[in-house]
Write a protein that holds these residues in place. Sequence first.
Motif, PDB file in Angstrom:
ATOM      1  N   SER A 273       0.806  -1.220   0.000  1.00 40.90           N
ATOM      2  CA  SER A 273       0.000   0.000   0.000  1.00 40.90           C
ATOM      3  C   SER A 273       0.842   1.275   0.000  1.00 40.90           C
ATOM      4  O   SER A 273       0.292   2.372   0.018  1.00 40.90           O
ATOM      5  CB  SER A 273      -0.930  -0.003   1.220  1.00 40.90           C
TER       6      SER A 273
ATOM      7  N   THR B 227     -14.504  -5.837  -0.203  1.00 44.99           N
ATOM      8  CA  THR B 227     -13.263  -5.405   0.444  1.00 44.99           C
ATOM      9  C   THR B 227     -13.442  -4.033   1.077  1.00 44.99           C
ATOM     10  O   THR B 227     -13.005  -3.808   2.215  1.00 44.99           O
ATOM     11  CB  THR B 227     -12.101  -5.385  -0.573  1.00 44.99           C
TER      12      THR B 227
ATOM     13  N   LEU C 250     -11.570  -0.774  -4.623  1.00 45.82           N
ATOM     14  CA  LEU C 250     -11.269  -1.939  -3.779  1.00 45.82           C
ATOM     15  C   LEU C 250     -12.210  -3.126  -3.995  1.00 45.82           C
ATOM     16  O   LEU C 250     -11.886  -4.233  -3.582  1.00 45.82           O
ATOM     17  CB  LEU C 250     -11.347  -1.526  -2.306  1.00 45.82           C
TER      18      LEU C 250
END
Length: 114
Positions: A18, A77, A73
């Motif tokens: 990330s 999620t 996402l």
Amino acid sequence: MVNENVLNKVKEVMAAPSCYEGLKPICENYLKAVGTAGEKEAADQLKKALKADVNSIDEVIPFFESEEGEKVLGKDTAAHLAAAAKEAKAKGVKYCICPACTAGGWLLDHESEF
């Protein structure tokens, strides 16, 4: 004196899936500069970048709950992350729960150590 905890957290930020791509070279630059005359400048650049790139828990919850968050996402999620972020916030977590922000937040909380 090198703070191993700081070095490990910088490496965690870099390794996190990330992690914002623009932050990785700043982390690398800091790690290369440790123990050199350029360490303070590299540390200042890293702190500045972390302040700009690490998200607060209050910033990510609305994103996870948004249409954009679902688009990026996936609906399941995004919903899972929204619930996890709300739970983390209830426990006092102040940064985004992703690995990059978690490690980056630790660095921000310990910025006087590097």
